[in-house]
Design an enzyme around this catalytic site. Structure first.
Site, PDB file in Angstrom:
ATOM      1  N   ASP A   8       0.876  -1.234  -0.010  1.00  0.00           N
ATOM      2  CA  ASP A   8       0.044  -0.042  -0.052  1.00  0.00           C
ATOM      3  C   ASP A   8       0.846   1.237  -0.131  1.00  0.00           C
ATOM      4  O   ASP A   8       1.586   1.502   0.814  1.00  0.00           O
ATOM      5  CB  ASP A   8      -0.983   0.106   1.215  1.00  0.00           C
ATOM      6  N   HIS A  31      -7.988   9.578  -1.371  1.00  0.00           N
ATOM      7  CA  HIS A  31      -7.321   9.665   0.078  1.00  0.00           C
ATOM      8  C   HIS A  31      -8.176  10.445   1.297  1.00  0.00           C
ATOM      9  O   HIS A  31      -7.927   9.669   2.264  1.00  0.00           O
ATOM     10  CB  HIS A  31      -5.874  10.478  -0.125  1.00  0.00           C
TER      11      HIS A  31
END
Length: 279
Positions: free
Chosen positions: A48, A115
């Protein structure tokens, strides 16, 4: 969940490993490359990153070295990145995705996330993610740091439901209401900062539970994540810690132990409040 390669099935049928390595605040350079390569060598199948981390190129290098050394195929890895706040918008998000792909050096990502839920911007960005998904450019799309009301607002207009919501999640911030909402809507919850940036490693309750299984407080927390049905991506650059973090598949916490850990909750964040984003 019997081993490091076990996967959850997302709401679009894509399989995502329960466990991965995160690289937040790991700067470009040999340490980063080596951490990713080492994780793959030791059986990790999920990595990630995010555009704002400024380390996508190093992550890509580590991935390619790890694939070469282990002989596994690209398809066996699950790679995630995220579009940053300044790029939220339809065209700008499409461009940001291409930039991330180029830096990581891959033909597609397995998961692409918004995000942060920047008000007035995330719906256009989501439309871009839907386009990328429909074009087959990305295997799954989701969000990060979205609270229940953000998800409800997004899904009012969305054609495609998010597959994942990656949020700050640890024993001091259990987010039970959000967890239930995601479970009810078949959105996979994923934990960032699962170890609360190391602040919980000396907690007496976690250490006491760990001593029973000959496990560290960190391993107890990561096991708690998994038994709560939460995907987890602890960060480490040290090989022994990368191995230790993943050694959580050979014990199980009792219901009473799970409850004791739940009771550590203080609704305490180490990261920003998603309802007050000023960046």
């Amino acid at each position: 969940m019997k081993n490091l390669q076990d996967k959850t099935i997302l709401n679009n049928g894509v399989k995502m490993p329960w466990f991965g390595i995160g690289v937040f605040k790991v700067e470009e350079g040999p340490e980063l490359v080596n951490a990713v390569r080492t994780a793959i060598k030791h059986g990790y199948r999920s990595v990630d990153t995010a555009a704002i981390y400024g380390n996508e190129e190093g992550v890509g290098q580590g991935i390619h070295e790890g694939l070469r050394e282990t002989g596994i195929s690209r398809e066996e890895l699950f790679v995630t990145s995220k579009v940053w706040n300044s790029d939220l918008g339809y065209e700008s998000t499409l461009t940001a995705y291409e930039n991330s792909l180029q830096k990581i050096g891959l033909d597609y990502l397995d998961l692409y996330l918004i995000h942060w839920p920047v008000e007035g911007k995330y719906k256009e960005a989501w439309r871009a993610l839907e386009t990328l998904y429909k074009q087959g450019r990305v295997k799954a799309i989701g969000v990060s740091n979205f609270q229940t009301h953000h998800l409800e607002d997004l899904m009012k207009d969305a054609e495609i439901k998010p597959t994942v919501n990656q949020v700050e999640y640890h024993p001091r911030l259990t987010q039970k209401t959000l967890q239930e909402f995601c479970r009810d809507h078949d959105i996979q919850l994923e934990a960032w900062s699962p170890l609360m940036q190391g602040q919980l490693l000396d907690n007496p309750v976690l250490k006491e539970i760990g001593s029973k299984y000959n496990k560290s407080a960190a391993q107890v927390i990561l096991r708690w994540d998994l038994q709560n049905g939460v995907v987890t991506i602890p960060k480490s650059t040290k090989e022994h810690r990368i191995v230790e973090n993943a050694s959580v598949f050979n014990f199980s916490l009792s219901k009473e132990e799970m409850n004791r850990i739940d009771q550590l909750n203080q609704n305490h964040r180490v990261g920003p409040d998603p309802d007050h984003i000023d960046f």
